[in-house]
Design a protein around this motif. Sequence first.
Motif, PDB file in Angstrom:
ATOM      1  N   ARG A  25       3.368  17.073  -0.379  1.00 27.31           N
ATOM      2  CA  ARG A  25       2.655  15.797  -0.556  1.00 27.31           C
ATOM      3  C   ARG A  25       3.454  14.932  -1.536  1.00 27.31           C
ATOM      4  O   ARG A  25       3.228  14.981  -2.741  1.00 27.31           O
ATOM      5  CB  ARG A  25       1.250  16.034  -1.106  1.00 27.31           C
ATOM      6  N   VAL A  26       4.390  14.182  -1.012  1.00 27.18           N
ATOM      7  CA  VAL A  26       5.217  13.323  -1.859  1.00 27.18           C
ATOM      8  C   VAL A  26       5.116  11.881  -1.374  1.00 27.18           C
ATOM      9  O   VAL A  26       6.081  11.127  -1.346  1.00 27.18           O
ATOM     10  CB  VAL A  26       6.685  13.803  -1.882  1.00 27.18           C
ATOM     11  N   SER A  27       3.917  11.508  -0.987  1.00 24.81           N
ATOM     12  CA  SER A  27       3.632  10.159  -0.516  1.00 24.81           C
ATOM     13  C   SER A  27       2.206   9.828  -0.907  1.00 24.81           C
ATOM     14  O   SER A  27       1.322  10.669  -0.779  1.00 24.81           O
ATOM     15  CB  SER A  27       3.801  10.091   1.009  1.00 24.81           C
ATOM     16  N   ASP A  28       1.991   8.622  -1.430  1.00 27.73           N
ATOM     17  CA  ASP A  28       0.629   8.259  -1.837  1.00 27.73           C
ATOM     18  C   ASP A  28       0.401   6.765  -1.648  1.00 27.73           C
ATOM     19  O   ASP A  28       0.432   5.979  -2.597  1.00 27.73           O
ATOM     20  CB  ASP A  28       0.379   8.653  -3.294  1.00 27.73           C
ATOM     21  N   GLU A  29       0.168   6.380  -0.418  1.00 25.93           N
ATOM     22  CA  GLU A  29      -0.106   4.980  -0.089  1.00 25.93           C
ATOM     23  C   GLU A  29      -1.353   4.481  -0.802  1.00 25.93           C
ATOM     24  O   GLU A  29      -1.446   3.331  -1.227  1.00 25.93           O
ATOM     25  CB  GLU A  29      -0.265   4.842   1.423  1.00 25.93           C
ATOM     26  N   SER A  30      -2.336   5.361  -0.968  1.00 27.55           N
ATOM     27  CA  SER A  30      -3.623   4.974  -1.538  1.00 27.55           C
ATOM     28  C   SER A  30      -3.537   4.583  -3.012  1.00 27.55           C
ATOM     29  O   SER A  30      -4.414   3.883  -3.526  1.00 27.55           O
ATOM     30  CB  SER A  30      -4.644   6.104  -1.359  1.00 27.55           C
ATOM     31  N   TYR A  31      -2.493   5.034  -3.704  1.00 29.11           N
ATOM     32  CA  TYR A  31      -2.374   4.740  -5.139  1.00 29.11           C
ATOM     33  C   TYR A  31      -2.262   3.241  -5.377  1.00 29.11           C
ATOM     34  O   TYR A  31      -2.861   2.697  -6.307  1.00 29.11           O
ATOM     35  CB  TYR A  31      -1.164   5.457  -5.723  1.00 29.11           C
ATOM     36  N   CYS A  32      -1.511   2.586  -4.529  1.00 28.54           N
ATOM     37  CA  CYS A  32      -1.373   1.125  -4.643  1.00 28.54           C
ATOM     38  C   CYS A  32      -2.681   0.423  -4.288  1.00 28.54           C
ATOM     39  O   CYS A  32      -3.114  -0.501  -4.981  1.00 28.54           O
ATOM     40  CB  CYS A  32      -0.251   0.653  -3.726  1.00 28.54           C
ATOM     41  N   TYR A  33      -3.321   0.887  -3.220  1.00 33.22           N
ATOM     42  CA  TYR A  33      -4.558   0.252  -2.783  1.00 33.22           C
ATOM     43  C   TYR A  33      -5.669   0.410  -3.808  1.00 33.22           C
ATOM     44  O   TYR A  33      -6.605  -0.400  -3.858  1.00 33.22           O
ATOM     45  CB  TYR A  33      -4.997   0.818  -1.434  1.00 33.22           C
ATOM     46  N   ALA A  34      -5.590   1.445  -4.639  1.00 30.48           N
ATOM     47  CA  ALA A  34      -6.599   1.644  -5.683  1.00 30.48           C
ATOM     48  C   ALA A  34      -6.613   0.466  -6.653  1.00 30.48           C
ATOM     49  O   ALA A  34      -7.672   0.080  -7.165  1.00 30.48           O
ATOM     50  CB  ALA A  34      -6.322   2.940  -6.433  1.00 30.48           C
ATOM     51  N   ILE A  35      -5.447  -0.122  -6.893  1.00 31.22           N
ATOM     52  CA  ILE A  35      -5.364  -1.285  -7.781  1.00 31.22           C
ATOM     53  C   ILE A  35      -6.097  -2.460  -7.159  1.00 31.22           C
ATOM     54  O   ILE A  35      -6.888  -3.161  -7.817  1.00 31.22           O
ATOM     55  CB  ILE A  35      -3.890  -1.663  -8.040  1.00 31.22           C
ATOM     56  N   TYR A  36      -5.842  -2.673  -5.866  1.00 31.91           N
ATOM     57  CA  TYR A  36      -6.479  -3.796  -5.175  1.00 31.91           C
ATOM     58  C   TYR A  36      -7.993  -3.612  -5.111  1.00 31.91           C
ATOM     59  O   TYR A  36      -8.756  -4.567  -5.291  1.00 31.91           O
ATOM     60  CB  TYR A  36      -5.922  -3.919  -3.752  1.00 31.91           C
TER      61      TYR A  36
END
Length: 201
Positions: A114-125
């Motif tokens: 698991r070396v990908s986390d698209e959701s981390y950016c969306y958490a800011i939004y």
Amino acid sequence: MNEQDFWHIVAVTNRTARYQRFRAEDLEYHLSKLAPQLIVEFNLHFHKLVNQAETGDVYGAGCLLSQDYMSDDSFLYFRYWLVSMGQTAYEQALLNPDSMAMLEIVHDRDGYPRVSDESYCYAIYKAYEKVTGKQIFDAPSAWEVDKNSVKPEDFNWQDYTHVSLSEKFPLLWANYLASEPDREAAYKRFSISSEGISGEW
């Protein structure tokens, strides 16, 4: 908010999240406690760091961690994940990408890292929208990062064959081979032919 404030929030999130997959959820929680402008500033620092990590060597090392060549989107989400790993991991990765071999990598049920986390950016939004009822893109200073953004390094993914990867990143290469039962298939995965990468691109 300065960069140290940014990294403090990342560190707090990493301490409170029970598992890596919950980091985005916890980040949204912590950010939603802040004033809207601070969330915007956190977003600016985040994207600046993501842009700084857009280098050929980080890409090559990331391919070994993810066990395959990365597309543009995959590389972007990999850099989100790298920032989420914290200040020390991030800064060492930029200085010496092979240092990522020392990171504790979480694997999914099928054994893939698991070396990908698209959701981390969306958490800011999501945090900004929760606090303001508006989208962060509409904030006056939301894209201030573009004024002083770091120009991405110009690199060619074709430079990263199994030979160059093994020479540039000996620790990561050793870890990668150790996780592959079929050595020949492992070499082919990072071989470039006239048909493209592994005959897929």
